[in-house]
Design a protein around this motif. Structure first.
Motif, PDB file in Angstrom:
ATOM      1  N   PRO A  72       0.300  -0.963   0.591  1.00 20.39           N
ATOM      2  CA  PRO A  72       0.021  -0.184   0.207  1.00 20.39           C
ATOM      3  C   PRO A  72       0.279   1.272   0.261  1.00 20.39           C
ATOM      4  O   PRO A  72       0.527   2.526  -0.372  1.00 20.39           O
ATOM      5  N   GLY A  77       1.801  -0.232  -5.207  1.00 24.07           N
ATOM      6  CA  GLY A  77       1.120  -0.380  -4.748  1.00 24.07           C
ATOM      7  C   GLY A  77       0.536   0.758  -4.176  1.00 24.07           C
ATOM      8  O   GLY A  77      -0.772   0.683  -4.503  1.00 24.07           O
ATOM      9  N   LYS A  81      -3.950   1.802  -5.109  1.00 21.50           N
ATOM     10  CA  LYS A  81      -4.441   1.827  -3.969  1.00 21.50           C
ATOM     11  C   LYS A  81      -5.263   2.806  -4.278  1.00 21.50           C
ATOM     12  O   LYS A  81      -6.323   2.476  -3.968  1.00 21.50           O
ATOM     13  N   THR A  84      -7.947   2.075  -7.081  1.00 22.97           N
ATOM     14  CA  THR A  84      -9.004   0.983  -6.980  1.00 22.97           C
ATOM     15  C   THR A  84      -9.607   0.863  -5.083  1.00 22.97           C
ATOM     16  O   THR A  84     -10.505   0.176  -5.555  1.00 22.97           O
ATOM     17  N   SER A  86      -7.408  -0.904  -3.041  1.00 22.05           N
ATOM     18  CA  SER A  86      -6.211  -1.880  -2.524  1.00 22.05           C
ATOM     19  C   SER A  86      -5.448  -2.158  -3.253  1.00 22.05           C
ATOM     20  O   SER A  86      -5.342  -2.158  -3.799  1.00 22.05           O
ATOM     21  N   ALA A  87      -4.212  -2.041  -2.938  1.00 24.57           N
ATOM     22  CA  ALA A  87      -2.709  -2.956  -3.152  1.00 24.57           C
ATOM     23  C   ALA A  87      -2.663  -3.362  -3.207  1.00 24.57           C
ATOM     24  O   ALA A  87      -3.945  -5.199  -3.952  1.00 24.57           O
ATOM     25  N   SER A  91      -2.675  -9.976  -3.137  1.00 24.73           N
ATOM     26  CA  SER A  91      -3.769 -10.636  -4.153  1.00 24.73           C
ATOM     27  C   SER A  91      -3.261 -11.083  -5.432  1.00 24.73           C
ATOM     28  O   SER A  91      -1.661 -11.276  -6.052  1.00 24.73           O
TER      29      SER A  91
END
Lengths: 227, 365
Positions: A72, A77, A81, A84, A86-87, A91
């Motif tokens: 993040p 990332g 983040k 979107t 989220s990092a 994932s």
């Protein structure tokens, strides 16, 4: 003992990861390998060394940097983040990024050597017959490099399937999201479920062997090149 | 008449290419020179494979290169044939032949598979793979593939160099047919004169990156300045003759050379057909008057002394340039020159001791 259901998910996830990674690598690796085979730039050696790095680097080192980069607060990332929510760390997308880097040499190197073997002549010949560079690449170079592509695809796929350290560092161990076969095997051994570990390990072993067997036998059967 | 104009300047370490050409864009132009003379570089510049930093090229009315324009190779209408056939191994013969054809606009297709396959005798090979063909067959396919792009210019770089004598002899007639039937101008690069004596219309002689001479084969072969480049054993005369009659009794064929007659061993060629002959300058001796009494020399040409060559006080021989309607070179001894006391313009009798016929397959001895 019913293990089929609980084991299906990591297998499916691994196959998905390897498939997506190979697709991305073919698209990215082709221009890189072509450039390496054509260029006389002095940056060539630098790029070659960078491509080969994942071969010698401990996966944990690569995974560590990727974790920071994709996390993040990382360069990649962070913006992701912000966009979107989220990092990329922990994932599936993060895993794909990591696998792409980690398996890069296994795709670029066979393509590079295939393009070098082909040399400049077929491209020149095709162009002299009126083909544009793109046309010549797809109508002449790609078919001549098919052994290289086959090797690249199989090695890229198999290597992604078997990775452990990078995946663990970047993806962690989230069932259905980032828990791939190799990590599942590790988990089973941790809790002393050797039967399941055996089944998964033997499956991976047999799969890898069959794939390599297929590659080598197809390679033998492809017609030999003539000038 | 269409012209091919080109001018290229390129610097390499230790080698400068600086050439200017002005050629008729028809028939066969042979670019000849020793290795390292810049032949292949010239051909790569003509084709657009390489770009001379300073260059100009124009064929017919199309400029392919000048200060602003550089037409890339795929948009030039050229055919390229190299020493190796360079066929695509993943395609069969028909697919190879059609590769360029399919990439030529339908409106620009002057030549089609049927006629090219027929002229080059490729019909039986169409479904085969390149690796199953002999070297000579592969080279014919390569020529056909280049022709099927309906090129404005066919560039050939030593196309016969890797073939043995018999295969060379097999291909040369096909190249002749291309010129006769398709009218495609050919620029043919070679370091072997014998290979092309029967094909050549215009000769370009290169040496160390420069053009030494451009001219008809007659002019070039009698040019004493080219002794080093062309080779001592080649210099003399190349004459265009036609078959006058056959003398069955003595087993001779009589050739007409600009109204004069040359006798050669009986040739299996119909009367009226043209035949190129090659005469070595050392096989030409001179006399100021017709010989009194009988002589075993059958071929005596009336000529005029054009120029007496430079005397080398250390050498024993001297070159005499003659004009017999076409230039002929005679190499005689300095002693003979002193005896004859030759002056430019003087009528002279040239005794030809040996004549080499150049026809299909026999140019390569």
């Amino acid at each position: 003992m019913d293990f089929s259901l609980m084991d299906a998910e990591p297998i499916w996830l691994s196959l998905q990861l390897a498939g997506v990674t190979v697709m991305i690598l073919l698209a990215l690796g082709t221009p890189v390998a072509w450039w390496l085979a054509q260029t006389r730039s002095r940056f060539r050696v630098v790029v070659e060394a960078m491509v080969a790095l994942p071969l010698v680097l401990p996966p944990t080192v690569l995974g560590f940097y990727l974790l920071i980069l994709l996390g993040p607060h990382g360069w990649v990332g962070g913006p992701v983040k912000a966009l979107t929510g989220s990092a990329l760390s922990f994932s599936f997308t993060g895993l794909v990024c990591a696998s792409t880097l980690y398996s890069l040499p296994f795709v670029v190197q066979p393509l590079h050597s295939a393009f070098e073997t082909i040399g400049k002549v077929p491209m020149e010949t095709a162009q002299s017959l009126g083909a544009s560079r793109w046309d010549a690449f797809f109508s002449v170079i790609t078919p001549l490099a098919r052994r290289g592509y086959l090797t690249a695809m199989v090695l890229g796929f198999a290597h992604t399937l078997g990775e452990f350290g990078v995946v663990l560092m970047v993806g962690g161990n989230i069932p259905g999201k980032t828990k791939v076969i190799s990590i599942e095997i590790y988990d089973r051994v941790e809790v002393l479920e050797y039967t399941q570990a055996h089944i998964l390990s033997a499956g991976l072993l047999i799969f890898s062997f069959l794939v390599l067997l297929m590659v080598y036998s197809i390679n033998r059967r492809l017609p030999v090149q003539v000038t | 008449m269409d012209l091919l104009e080109a001018k290229f300047k390129m610097d390499y370490p230790g080698f400068t290419l600086d050439m200017e050409l002005n050629l008729p864009a028809k028939g066969v132009t042979v670019v000849f020179g020793p290795s390292g003379s810049g032949k292949t570089t010239l051909l790569r510049c003509l084709s657009g494979l390489d770009k001379a930093p300073s260059g100009y090229m124009k064929i017919a009315d199309q400029v392919w290169q000048d200060e602003e324009i550089f037409i890339p190779i795929q948009e030039r209408k050229i055919g390229l044939v190299f020493q190796e056939s360079r066929l695509f191994p993943h395609l069969n013969i028909q697919e190879n032949l059609l590769y360029g054809y399919q990439r030529t606009l339908p409106a620009e297709r002057n030549l089609h598979l049927d006629e090219v396959a027929q002229v080059l005798n490729l019909e039986a090979l169409l479904k085969r793979r390149p690796e199953k063909l002999s070297g000579g067959e592969r080279q014919r396919v390569a020529i056909g593939r280049a022709l099927l792009t309906s090129p404005k210019l066919l560039l050939m770089d030593e196309p016969l160099a890797s073939l043995d004598m018999q295969l060379k002899a097999e291909i040369i007639p096909f190249i002749k047919r291309i010129v006769n039937e398709f009218k495609t101008p050919i620029v043919y690069v070679t370091h072997s004169m014998n290979e092309v004596l029967q094909l050549v219309d215009t000769m370009v002689v290169l040496n160390s990156g420069k053009v030494e001479n451009i001219g008809s084969v007659e002019e070039v072969f009698s040019d004493v300045r080219l002794r080093e480049v062309i080779g001592d054993e080649q210099l003399g005369a190349v004459l265009e003759t036609s078959v006058l009659e056959h003398d069955e009794e003595f087993g001779l064929t009589r050739l007409d050379f600009m109204g004069q007659v040359l006798n050669v061993p009986r040739q299996n060629i119909p009367v009226g057909q043209s035949l190129r002959v090659h005469i070595h300058s050392k096989d030409v001796s001179l006399s100021t008057a017709p010989l009194a009494g009988a002589t075993s020399v059958l071929n005596i040409l009336k000529a005029k002394v054009e120029k007496v060559g430079v005397l080398d006080p250390k050498g024993y021989s001297v070159d005499i340039e003659l004009d017999a309607g076409r230039p002929i070179l005679a190499t005689i001894t300095r002693k003979s020159l002193a005896n004859l006391n030759l002056q430019p313009g003087q009528p002279i009798y040239a005794h030809i001791k040996a004549i080499k016929m150049i026809h299909e397959g026999e140019g390569m001895q």
